[in-house]
Design an enzyme around this catalytic site. Structure first.
Site, mmCIF file in Angstrom:
data_model
loop_
_atom_site.group_PDB
_atom_site.id
_atom_site.type_symbol
_atom_site.label_atom_id
_atom_site.label_comp_id
_atom_site.label_asym_id
_atom_site.label_seq_id
_atom_site.Cartn_x
_atom_site.Cartn_y
_atom_site.Cartn_z
ATOM 1 N NE ARG A 224 -9.365 -2.615 4.105
ATOM 2 C CZ ARG A 224 -8.288 -2.940 4.830
ATOM 3 N NH1 ARG A 224 -7.797 -4.160 4.793
ATOM 4 N NH2 ARG A 224 -7.717 -2.033 5.603
ATOM 5 C CD GLU B 297 -4.422 -2.816 6.893
ATOM 6 O OE1 GLU B 297 -5.638 -3.012 6.950
ATOM 7 O OE2 GLU B 297 -3.912 -1.717 7.143
ATOM 8 C CD GLU C 205 -8.455 0.367 3.022
ATOM 9 O OE1 GLU C 205 -7.317 0.049 2.629
ATOM 10 O OE2 GLU C 205 -8.761 0.364 4.227
ATOM 11 N NE ARG D 150 -1.967 1.994 3.538
ATOM 12 C CZ ARG D 150 -2.520 2.401 4.681
ATOM 13 N NH1 ARG D 150 -3.755 2.055 4.994
ATOM 14 N NH2 ARG D 150 -1.818 3.129 5.541
ATOM 15 C CG ASP E 28 -7.167 3.495 3.450
ATOM 16 O OD1 ASP E 28 -6.998 2.911 4.532
ATOM 17 O OD2 ASP E 28 -8.259 4.004 3.112
ATOM 18 C CG HIS F 31 -8.444 6.760 6.256
ATOM 19 N ND1 HIS F 31 -8.953 7.383 7.354
ATOM 20 C CD2 HIS F 31 -7.949 5.579 6.696
ATOM 21 C CE1 HIS F 31 -8.773 6.631 8.421
ATOM 22 N NE2 HIS F 31 -8.172 5.527 8.060
ATOM 23 C CE1 TYR G 82 -4.481 5.418 5.621
ATOM 24 C CE2 TYR G 82 -4.710 5.875 7.978
ATOM 25 C CZ TYR G 82 -4.485 4.985 6.949
ATOM 26 O OH TYR G 82 -4.266 3.679 7.237
ATOM 27 C CD GLU H 296 -10.170 0.595 7.813
ATOM 28 O OE1 GLU H 296 -9.368 0.133 6.985
ATOM 29 O OE2 GLU H 296 -9.870 1.479 8.626
ATOM 30 C CD1 TRP I 11 -7.650 11.816 10.418
ATOM 31 C CD2 TRP I 11 -8.174 9.700 10.940
ATOM 32 N NE1 TRP I 11 -6.495 11.128 10.538
ATOM 33 C CE2 TRP I 11 -6.764 9.824 10.847
ATOM 34 C CE3 TRP I 11 -8.720 8.456 11.256
ATOM 35 C CZ2 TRP I 11 -5.897 8.738 11.065
ATOM 36 C CZ3 TRP I 11 -7.858 7.384 11.452
ATOM 37 C CH2 TRP I 11 -6.478 7.545 11.374
#
Ligand code: CS2
Ligand code: MG
Length: 402
Positions: free
Chosen positions: A283, A339, A236, A147, A210, A212, A159, A262, A402
């Site tokens: 995820r 991951e 992601e 990643r 990602d 995020h 991030y 996630e 975030w």
């Protein structure tokens, strides 16, 4: 086999972890991860005050019935705290059952489906070149999937970029730090990162990224299209996932594979996204999605819709979660990738484990159960330290994701 005792162990070897230990009248014990980054004590209290009293005296072998009891019987269903607590109980009971059978946990799930668990590491840097150098380092470490997260010109932070290159811990002690974000600056910059990475490394390595949760659907569509020439393994959390319909817009505009979930904690969070094939990787993971019992249901529903697994595996998911996840990954037929954010040596000392990393893959090992234990004496040397994930604002002060 009766449950005779259960207790919550909170420890902070560099970051907080919450672990549930369940003991039985046959001298076997099991461990489950109950860590929810920034809300650790909420789960610890839920377990101690509301779950453990109901466990004592129950048959530890009745994993499914206990899962249903804690889910349906609680009345107030779903949510990260509840499902983390259920996950910890479920994981500990699977650990006990595998130990009672004298088998590594994956054997009870259906045996191995592959030789190893493809893992991805986290390369990050302040700028494109530093990030590319970090990707090179991960490839030298044997990773086949990396990643890449990079600083954005004009933003003080973003991030996934940290001073420490092998460990990434976003939670800061005491109160939340506030970051500033600009989607415009980010969207202009991220294609340059992957253009450089493909130019330097070619199309051999799997590259992941990602977002995020920070873009709107049409912005995510724009980034997905812009990244198509660089053939990412996945993009992601492109858009906050409360509104799954948002991904109908993203999906219409780009063939860049999408990963999400996630922050999900039940199959019901994922249902639309999976049924409409709006994503390519799910995820959800052991600690945040109700344990192995529920994660298998999510994986099976995903498999029907050509979606593969991509379990979350950040530093704030304990080695107990990682151990259990690797047994799941070795079995699950629609496996995608795992991951692997490494834990520090302090953490590994508190949580001795059987898994190892070799040739780009993680291997859970042949220890009975999930193969992870906890050194409680050492754990006691690291008292809880309140820590929060950051809060994000746009440059005009608007509170953002975030
Ligand atoms: C990230 C995580 O690993 C990831 O993909 O989204 O680092 C996430 O920020 C943390 O797990 C939050 O606690
Ligand atoms: Mg993520």
């Amino acid at each position: 086999m009766k449950i005779t005792a259960a207790r919550v162990i909170v420890t902070c070897p560099g970051r907080n972890f919450v672990t549930l230990r369940i003991d039985t009248d046959q001298g076997l014990h099991g461990l489950g991860d109950a860590t929810l980054n920034g809300r650790e004590l909420a789960v610890a209290a839920y377990l101690t005050e509301h779950v453990i009293p109901c466990l004592i005296g129950r048959d530890a072998q009745q994993i499914e019935d206990i899962w249903q009891y804690l889910y349906r019987g609680a009345y107030w269903r779903r949510g990260p705290v509840t499902m983390c607590a259920i996950a910890a109980v479920d994981t500990a009971l699977w650990d006990i059952k595998a130990k009672a059978c004298g088998q590594p946990l994956y054997q009870l799930l259906g045996g191995r489906s592959r030789t190893g668990v493809l893992a991805y590491g986290h390369a990050n840097g302040r700028d494109v070149e530093e990030t590319a150098d970090e990707v090179a380092r991960y490839l030298e470490l044997g990773y086949r999937a990396v990643r890449a997260q990079c600083g954005v010109p004009g933003l003080a932070s973003t991030y996934g970029v940290s001073a420490d290159k092998l460990y990434y811990e976003p939670a800061a002690a005491d109160l939340p730090v506030e970051n500033l974000w600009s989607s415009e600056k980010y969207m202009d910059h991220v294609p340059k990162l992957f253009e450089r990475l493909r130019e330097r490394f070619g199309f051999g390595p799997h590259l992941l990224h990602d977002v995020h949760h920070r873009l709107t659907p049409i912005e995510a569509a724009r980034v997905g299209k812009a990244l198509e020439p660089y053939r990412l393994f996945w993009l992601e959390d492109a858009v906050p996932a409360e509104n799954p319909e948002a991904f109908r817009i993203v999906r219409q505009h780009t063939v860049t594979p999408l990963a999400l979930g996630e922050v999900f904690n039940t199959l019901w969070d994922c249902r639309t996204l999976l049924a409409e094939q709006l994503i390519d990787y799910i995820r959800t993971t052991v600690v945040h999605a109700g344990g192995l019992t529920h994660l298998r249901r999510i994986a099976d529903f995903a498999a029907v819709h050509h979606v593969r697994t991509g379990c979350h595996g950040a530093t704030d998911l304990s080695p107990v979660c990682m151990g259990a996840a690797l047994h799941f990954d070795l079995w699950v037929p629609n496996f995608g990738i795992q991951e692997y954010m490494r834990h520090t040596a302090e953490t590994d000392a508190v949580f001795p484990h059987a898994w190892h990393f070799e040739d780009g893959c993680l291997h859970p090992g042949e220890a009975i159960g999930h193969g992870v234990d906890i050194d409680e004496k050492l754990a006691a040397k690291y008292p809880y330290r309140r820590a929060y994930l950051p809060v994000n604002r746009l440059e005009d002060g608007t509170l953002w994701n975030w």
